[in-house]
Write a protein that holds these residues in place. Structure first.
Motif, short mmCIF file in Angstrom:
data_model
loop_
_atom_site.label_atom_id
_atom_site.label_comp_id
_atom_site.label_asym_id
_atom_site.label_seq_id
_atom_site.Cartn_x
_atom_site.Cartn_y
_atom_site.Cartn_z
N GLY A 271 -4.33 -5.08 8.23
CA GLY A 271 -4.94 -5.96 9.37
C GLY A 271 -5.94 -4.71 10.19
N CYS A 272 -5.97 -3.55 9.69
CA CYS A 272 -6.48 -2.21 10.63
C CYS A 272 -7.80 -2.30 10.13
N GLY A 273 -8.01 -2.63 8.82
CA GLY A 273 -9.40 -2.25 8.47
C GLY A 273 -9.52 -1.02 7.42
N TRP A 274 -8.47 -0.54 7.35
CA TRP A 274 -8.19 0.64 6.13
C TRP A 274 -7.37 0.49 5.28
N PRO A 275 -7.39 0.93 4.01
CA PRO A 275 -6.51 0.58 3.26
C PRO A 275 -4.95 0.74 3.49
N ALA A 276 -4.05 0.19 3.31
CA ALA A 276 -2.85 0.51 3.74
C ALA A 276 -1.81 0.30 2.44
N PHE A 277 -0.86 1.24 2.36
CA PHE A 277 0.24 1.40 1.30
C PHE A 277 1.49 1.66 1.86
N ASP A 278 2.51 1.01 1.23
CA ASP A 278 4.01 1.08 2.04
C ASP A 278 4.54 2.01 0.93
N LYS A 279 4.31 2.53 -0.25
CA LYS A 279 4.98 3.68 -0.93
C LYS A 279 4.01 4.56 -1.59
N CYS A 280 4.81 5.74 -1.75
CA CYS A 280 3.74 6.68 -2.49
C CYS A 280 4.46 7.31 -3.67
N PHE A 281 3.94 7.93 -4.72
CA PHE A 281 4.56 8.37 -5.79
C PHE A 281 5.45 9.72 -5.14
N LYS A 282 6.26 9.91 -5.60
CA LYS A 282 7.36 11.00 -5.51
C LYS A 282 6.35 12.38 -5.38
N ASN A 283 6.40 12.99 -4.46
CA ASN A 283 5.80 14.57 -4.05
C ASN A 283 4.26 14.27 -4.09
N SER A 284 3.62 13.22 -3.82
CA SER A 284 2.32 13.08 -4.04
C SER A 284 1.51 13.04 -2.69
N ILE A 285 2.34 13.01 -1.58
CA ILE A 285 1.84 13.28 -0.29
C ILE A 285 2.68 14.10 0.69
N LYS A 286 1.96 14.67 1.76
CA LYS A 286 2.81 15.63 2.72
C LYS A 286 2.35 14.91 3.85
N TYR B 142 -3.36 2.62 -10.48
CA TYR B 142 -3.07 3.36 -9.40
C TYR B 142 -4.22 4.05 -8.45
N PHE B 143 -4.35 4.49 -7.27
CA PHE B 143 -5.07 5.12 -6.51
C PHE B 143 -4.79 6.58 -6.44
N VAL B 144 -5.80 7.49 -6.74
CA VAL B 144 -5.83 8.70 -6.88
C VAL B 144 -6.50 9.31 -5.32
N CYS B 145 -6.35 10.82 -5.32
CA CYS B 145 -7.07 11.54 -4.14
C CYS B 145 -8.35 11.91 -4.76
N LYS B 146 -9.34 11.62 -3.92
CA LYS B 146 -10.78 11.64 -4.12
C LYS B 146 -10.87 13.17 -4.51
N GLY B 147 -10.14 14.16 -4.02
CA GLY B 147 -10.44 15.52 -3.89
C GLY B 147 -10.06 15.89 -5.18
N CYS B 148 -8.95 16.00 -5.82
CA CYS B 148 -8.50 16.47 -7.07
C CYS B 148 -7.92 15.32 -8.12
N GLY B 149 -7.86 14.27 -7.55
CA GLY B 149 -7.34 13.12 -8.90
C GLY B 149 -5.79 13.03 -8.90
N TYR C 88 -0.62 0.46 -7.56
CA TYR C 88 -1.68 -0.66 -7.16
C TYR C 88 -0.91 -1.72 -6.26
N ALA C 89 0.65 -1.86 -6.77
CA ALA C 89 1.48 -2.77 -6.12
C ALA C 89 1.93 -2.26 -4.77
N ALA C 90 1.66 -1.08 -4.26
CA ALA C 90 1.96 -0.52 -3.06
C ALA C 90 0.93 -0.77 -1.86
N LYS C 91 -0.08 -1.58 -2.17
CA LYS C 91 -1.31 -1.86 -1.15
C LYS C 91 -1.09 -3.04 -0.62
N PHE C 92 -1.10 -3.13 0.77
CA PHE C 92 -1.10 -4.37 1.68
C PHE C 92 -2.07 -4.38 2.64
N ASP C 93 -2.08 -5.81 3.20
CA ASP C 93 -3.44 -5.91 4.15
C ASP C 93 -2.67 -5.59 5.62
#
Length: 96
Positions: free
Chosen positions: A47-62, A27-34, A40-45
């Protein structure tokens, strides 16, 4: 990295090759706090040049809607680290 994570700057797309790296596990973690953010399965291309993800872990982002109503800022839910933006109307439907 500090300027992006804490001051919300934008680095050039694919600046470090991250959009081309597809791990086979983990899995991918926040660089600031871990804080675990995405499988890994949520990552997709996107075409914008930045990493893209279509799902996050519950309560991991706002999210915060920008004043223009078009961009949605993504932040780490644990340390408020800036993770990027989602743009409404991009047309991606990768979540199976």
């Amino acid at each position: 990295e500090y300027k992006v994570l804490r001051r919300k700057h934008t680095e050039p797309g694919d600046n470090r090759g991250y959009s081309k790296k597809y791990p086979k596990s983990g899995y991918f973690v926040c660089k600031g706090c871990g804080n675990p953010l995405y499988s890994y399965a949520a990552k997709f291309d996107s075409g914008c040049g930045w990493p893209a993800f279509d799902k996050c872990f519950k309560n991991s982002i706002k999210t915060i809607i920008d004043a223009d109503g078009y961009r949605i800022e993504i932040l780490c839910n644990k340390c408020d680290g800036h993770l990027g933006h989602v743009f409404l109307g991009e047309g991606f439907d990768t979540a199976g």
